[in-house]
Design an enzyme around this catalytic site. Sequence first.
Site, PDB file in Angstrom:
ATOM      1  N   ILE A 175      43.580  45.891  33.155  1.00 20.48           N
ATOM      2  CA  ILE A 175      43.108  44.779  33.932  1.00 20.48           C
ATOM      3  C   ILE A 175      43.856  43.911  34.606  1.00 20.48           C
ATOM      4  CG2 ILE A 175      42.233  42.277  33.109  1.00 20.48           C
ATOM      5  CD1 ILE A 175      40.845  43.578  30.771  1.00 20.48           C
ATOM      6  N   VAL A 208      44.317  45.601  38.150  1.00 18.90           N
ATOM      7  CA  VAL A 208      43.602  45.433  39.042  1.00 18.90           C
ATOM      8  C   VAL A 208      43.378  43.876  39.627  1.00 18.90           C
ATOM      9  CG1 VAL A 208      40.799  45.232  39.159  1.00 18.90           C
ATOM     10  CG2 VAL A 208      41.898  47.345  38.278  1.00 18.90           C
ATOM     11  N   GLU A 209      43.657  43.209  38.664  1.00 16.71           N
ATOM     12  CA  GLU A 209      43.717  41.582  39.096  1.00 16.71           C
ATOM     13  C   GLU A 209      44.759  41.466  39.911  1.00 16.71           C
ATOM     14  OE1 GLU A 209      41.266  39.655  38.490  1.00 16.71           O
ATOM     15  OE2 GLU A 209      40.279  40.501  37.059  1.00 16.71           O
ATOM     16  N   THR A 210      45.949  41.485  39.769  1.00 16.25           N
ATOM     17  CA  THR A 210      47.172  41.031  40.382  1.00 16.25           C
ATOM     18  C   THR A 210      48.145  42.108  40.938  1.00 16.25           C
ATOM     19  OG1 THR A 210      48.269  40.558  38.552  1.00 16.25           O
ATOM     20  CG2 THR A 210      46.652  38.635  39.386  1.00 16.25           C
ATOM     21  N   TYR A 215      33.856  47.289  38.715  1.00 10.72           N
ATOM     22  CA  TYR A 215      35.254  46.466  38.120  1.00 10.72           C
ATOM     23  C   TYR A 215      35.549  47.261  36.973  1.00 10.72           C
ATOM     24  CZ  TYR A 215      38.259  43.276  36.248  1.00 10.72           C
ATOM     25  OH  TYR A 215      39.218  42.632  35.751  1.00 10.72           O
TER      26      TYR A 215
END
Length: 717
Positions: A492, A495-497, A699
């Site tokens: 997570i 993928v996010e940052t 996602y």
Amino acid sequence: MLRYEAVAHPAHRSGADAPRQALHVDRELPPGYNPRTLAWAHSLRRELGEPPAPVLVEAVLRHLREGGYRYTLEPGVYGRDTADEFWFDRRAGFCEHIASAFVIALRALDIPARVVTGYQGGEYNSIDGRWTVRQSDAHAWAEVWLPDAGWVRIDPTAYVSPDRTAAGERLRPPPGLIATAMVRVDPALLERVRAVWDAANQRWNDWILDYGPTRQLDLLRRLGLSATGWQDAARLLGIVLAAVAAVGVAALLWSRPRVDRWHRLLAQAARRWERAGVPCPNPLTPARLRMAIAQRVGDDPDGVYPAWAEWLAALEASRYDPAWSRSTDSTMPTLTPLARRLRDLPPPPVPDGGRRRLLLGAAWGLAVGAGLGLPPAPTLARSKAGPAHAAAAAAYAERADARALADAIDAAEAWDDGWARRWIAQARHDARAAQQVLPPPPAAFKDWAAYRARFVEPRRIAAGARFWDEHRTALARAQAEYGVPAWLIVGIIGVETLYGQHLGRYRTLDVLTTLALDFPAQHPRAAARQAYFQGELRAFLRLARLSGSAPDAWRSSYAGALGLPQFMPSSWLAHAVDFDGDGRIDLTASAADAIGSVAQFLRAHGWQRDLPARYGVTPPPPGEALTALLAPDIRPTFTLDEVRTLGAQPAAEAEGHPGLLALVELQNGDPANGGAPPTYVLGTENFFALTRYNQSSYYAMAVLDLGLAVERARQAR
């Protein structure tokens, strides 16, 4: 003591004519909880051949009566899936456990049901002749909606322990040492002592807590104060209260922190420039105010800046330069001439727009003073380029809708200091954010392979392995405490940052205010999204206030997502945890806080320990069966047997899966133009929980694949 009259209507029927869709909320169950109860309910319905609701209710009650369940006040601490534990493991509990397990089973059978709590019975006190209702008389039962009957009261506890309901057995805790000794001496002694205590307590309430006017007058007479009625007593009481209040106000004024004269002068200077459009620096210092003035006046042909710069330098020196403070006296002789010079400094230049408004206001005042007619008040013309352009040109401090939203937030949060109005007025319109929230042009086919390649690639996998190595202790503890695998948390955040490399550089205050007040009207869900961002703006202002940092110092994505996990402000408030134990939550600088918060978010949204998120599957050929399987989208709806019945072939690892499943389709481009066939997986309740983070199956799949790729890379070293 409470006195009331009541009228009973035993034959009344409630909700008999309610439409079934209105009962939807009474059939809902949170996803991911009590999977064994849901499976048992589905099995029971199939065994009974899809009977009507009364038959199903009677079957569940018969199971309660004959299934070996027992009533106890000490069932132990129940875990997450309370209904599963009651029905299949403990088989023991008190009325709340029994009623809630009964209602969950009925909802799993698609029968509207709800838990009702109240009191059952009471105790007559022979000492003072009153009835006492205690917390030990508390009880929980159920109401079930049946066709043509409406809401029907059913007490499932009566099927487990008839004495609890028929004989009014109370929820008594185990007696202590003294109570046990009293019962051994005389079984009725404890009840008599309790009755005397209750009567004495009631007398205290009557004579002390409910002290009335008559007793007040008697007390005043004993004190030597003449009072013939309640009016005199009220006047005396008012005098006493006024005196006490005056003393209290004087004490507060005496003890309040005093702002020294140096700070008052600096604040006066900042306010003069604020009226000219220069924001007050935070923190406010002479040097920062001097820089803000320099940016405002530019070349300064009128010579305003040199005078103000000299005065601010002198003010700064008066406090920090030793040459200014060698005197043994106070600094007052130094500040007095500075105060005089402040009054004589040239006024800050007013912006053109402000000057026009001042002139219009002056003309309007002259017209009224001269006794002329009262035409409509002058207003500035709005730009014809649309609301977004007008917002970019006009400060939010000048907009009525911005002030209304700020006032509504201040009122809802009970902020008496105008926190929301102060900061929303300082926000700047961000046209980039307004543009980026618009959805891309719709594509006929999505491309899972291309989407996956953006995230599951060597650079991100290597960064994930380094992140895991650096924070392996926090990841292991999050997995142990929340049941969320370490590799999933790594997926997570990656993928996010990209593990903190892409946190976002937008001013959070600006983007959330822009999207709350000027959300693009061409968006297909503009009204709903604007309402959502108004809620996020409120949450952000609360978050900044709680954290003790200025809202204009926060940075985020163009949509206001914050920190390593890209939490929206409302998610931060609801799910962020202080996982490193330093007494504060920082999702930007503390990887441990981000790790724990991601795990807490997933568990709160139904993540189940040790349950796979997906299984492989071979779908049925195109047709009605495939359409039926894809209809619920990502929401788990089908049992494993139902999936097989509709023609799909689950992979071997899905064998024995206890919960519901969803067939998830991921397109790989247009097959007619060289695209590959779609990818299919069976999503579990954990797959659905993962989509609560971002409501996209693409996602969720990218997160799963990236996390597992990082885990494999670490194992291969």
